[in-house]
Motif scaffolding. Structure first.
Motif, short mmCIF file in Angstrom:
data_model
loop_
_atom_site.label_atom_id
_atom_site.label_comp_id
_atom_site.label_asym_id
_atom_site.label_seq_id
_atom_site.Cartn_x
_atom_site.Cartn_y
_atom_site.Cartn_z
N TYR A 61 0.82 -1.19 0.00
CA TYR A 61 0.00 0.00 0.00
C TYR A 61 0.87 1.26 0.00
O TYR A 61 2.03 1.23 0.37
N THR A 62 0.30 2.34 -0.45
CA THR A 62 1.01 3.61 -0.57
C THR A 62 1.05 4.35 0.76
O THR A 62 0.05 4.39 1.46
N GLN A 63 2.21 4.91 1.07
CA GLN A 63 2.38 5.76 2.23
C GLN A 63 3.09 7.04 1.78
O GLN A 63 3.91 6.98 0.86
N PRO A 64 2.79 8.19 2.40
CA PRO A 64 3.50 9.41 2.04
C PRO A 64 5.01 9.28 2.27
O PRO A 64 5.43 8.78 3.30
N LYS A 65 5.78 9.69 1.27
CA LYS A 65 7.24 9.70 1.36
C LYS A 65 7.73 11.12 1.09
O LYS A 65 7.16 11.83 0.27
N PRO A 66 8.80 11.57 1.77
CA PRO A 66 9.27 12.94 1.59
C PRO A 66 9.67 13.23 0.14
O PRO A 66 10.28 12.40 -0.52
N CYS A 67 9.32 14.40 -0.31
CA CYS A 67 9.68 14.86 -1.65
C CYS A 67 11.21 14.94 -1.73
O CYS A 67 11.85 15.45 -0.82
N PRO A 68 11.83 14.44 -2.82
CA PRO A 68 13.30 14.46 -2.91
C PRO A 68 13.86 15.86 -3.20
O PRO A 68 13.14 16.75 -3.67
N ALA A 69 15.13 16.03 -2.95
CA ALA A 69 15.82 17.29 -3.24
C ALA A 69 15.71 17.59 -4.73
O ALA A 69 15.77 16.69 -5.57
N GLY A 70 15.52 18.88 -5.05
CA GLY A 70 15.40 19.31 -6.44
C GLY A 70 13.97 19.32 -6.95
O GLY A 70 13.72 19.72 -8.09
N PHE A 71 13.05 18.90 -6.13
CA PHE A 71 11.64 18.82 -6.49
C PHE A 71 10.78 19.39 -5.38
O PHE A 71 11.22 19.50 -4.24
N PHE A 72 9.54 19.73 -5.71
CA PHE A 72 8.58 20.15 -4.70
C PHE A 72 7.31 19.33 -4.90
O PHE A 72 7.03 18.84 -5.99
N PRO A 87 13.22 26.51 -13.70
CA PRO A 87 14.52 26.93 -14.22
C PRO A 87 15.05 28.14 -13.44
O PRO A 87 14.29 29.05 -13.09
N GLY A 88 16.36 28.11 -13.15
CA GLY A 88 16.97 29.20 -12.40
C GLY A 88 16.87 29.02 -10.89
O GLY A 88 17.28 29.90 -10.13
N THR A 89 16.30 27.89 -10.46
CA THR A 89 16.20 27.60 -9.02
C THR A 89 16.70 26.18 -8.77
O THR A 89 16.82 25.37 -9.70
N TYR A 90 16.94 25.86 -7.51
CA TYR A 90 17.38 24.52 -7.12
C TYR A 90 16.98 24.28 -5.67
O TYR A 90 16.50 25.19 -4.99
N SER A 91 17.22 23.07 -5.22
CA SER A 91 17.07 22.78 -3.80
C SER A 91 17.89 21.55 -3.45
O SER A 91 17.87 20.56 -4.18
N ASP A 92 18.61 21.63 -2.34
CA ASP A 92 19.30 20.46 -1.82
C ASP A 92 18.57 19.92 -0.58
O ASP A 92 19.06 19.06 0.12
N GLN A 93 17.38 20.46 -0.34
CA GLN A 93 16.54 20.05 0.79
C GLN A 93 15.46 19.08 0.31
O GLN A 93 15.02 19.16 -0.84
N THR A 94 14.99 18.23 1.18
CA THR A 94 13.85 17.37 0.87
C THR A 94 12.59 17.96 1.50
O THR A 94 12.67 18.82 2.38
N ASP A 101 9.52 27.41 -2.54
CA ASP A 101 10.50 26.88 -1.59
C ASP A 101 11.86 26.63 -2.25
O ASP A 101 12.86 26.42 -1.57
N CYS A 102 11.89 26.61 -3.60
CA CYS A 102 13.15 26.41 -4.32
C CYS A 102 13.98 27.69 -4.21
O CYS A 102 13.45 28.79 -4.14
N THR A 103 15.31 27.55 -4.20
CA THR A 103 16.23 28.66 -4.01
C THR A 103 16.75 29.15 -5.35
O THR A 103 17.16 28.34 -6.18
#
Length: 105
Positions: A61-72, A87-94, A101-103
């Protein structure tokens, strides 16, 4: 009683899997819950453990998983890479919830 990870609409003979973007963490429910912001709910990335409720033979079954770095991941995100930082933004945070929220680079 409907097991975790499934929903049981009225008069449905068998439990139904929650579709991508939705999940259910409470047994006995008639509907699935929307995956919360900052997480994704992809059925292809499912939990393979047996359900912990009442001996039902249902797993996978599906469970919520944290969004990976570079995505929202806004509410209801179906796949980990569904929404990339613009484009022009990034993220190293999950766990990002919005494109804002992208930098900037």
């Amino acid at each position: 009683i409907c097991p975790i990870g499934y929903y049981c609409p009225y008069q449905t003979p068998l439990p139904l899997h929650c579709p991508p973007g939705l999940y259910q963490d409470t047994p006995g429910q008639y509907v699935c819950r929307s995956c919360p912001a900052g997480y994704y709910c992809d059925f292809d990335d499912k939990c393979d453990a047996p359900t912990p409720y009442g001996g039902w033979p249902y797993a996978n079954y599906t469970q919520p998983k944290p969004c990976p770095a570079g995505f929202f991941c806004p509410n209801g995100t179906r796949q980990s890479t569904q929404f990339g930082c613009p484009p022009g933004t990034y993220s190293d945070q999950t766990g990002l919830r919005s494109s804002t929220d992208c930098t900037p680079c």
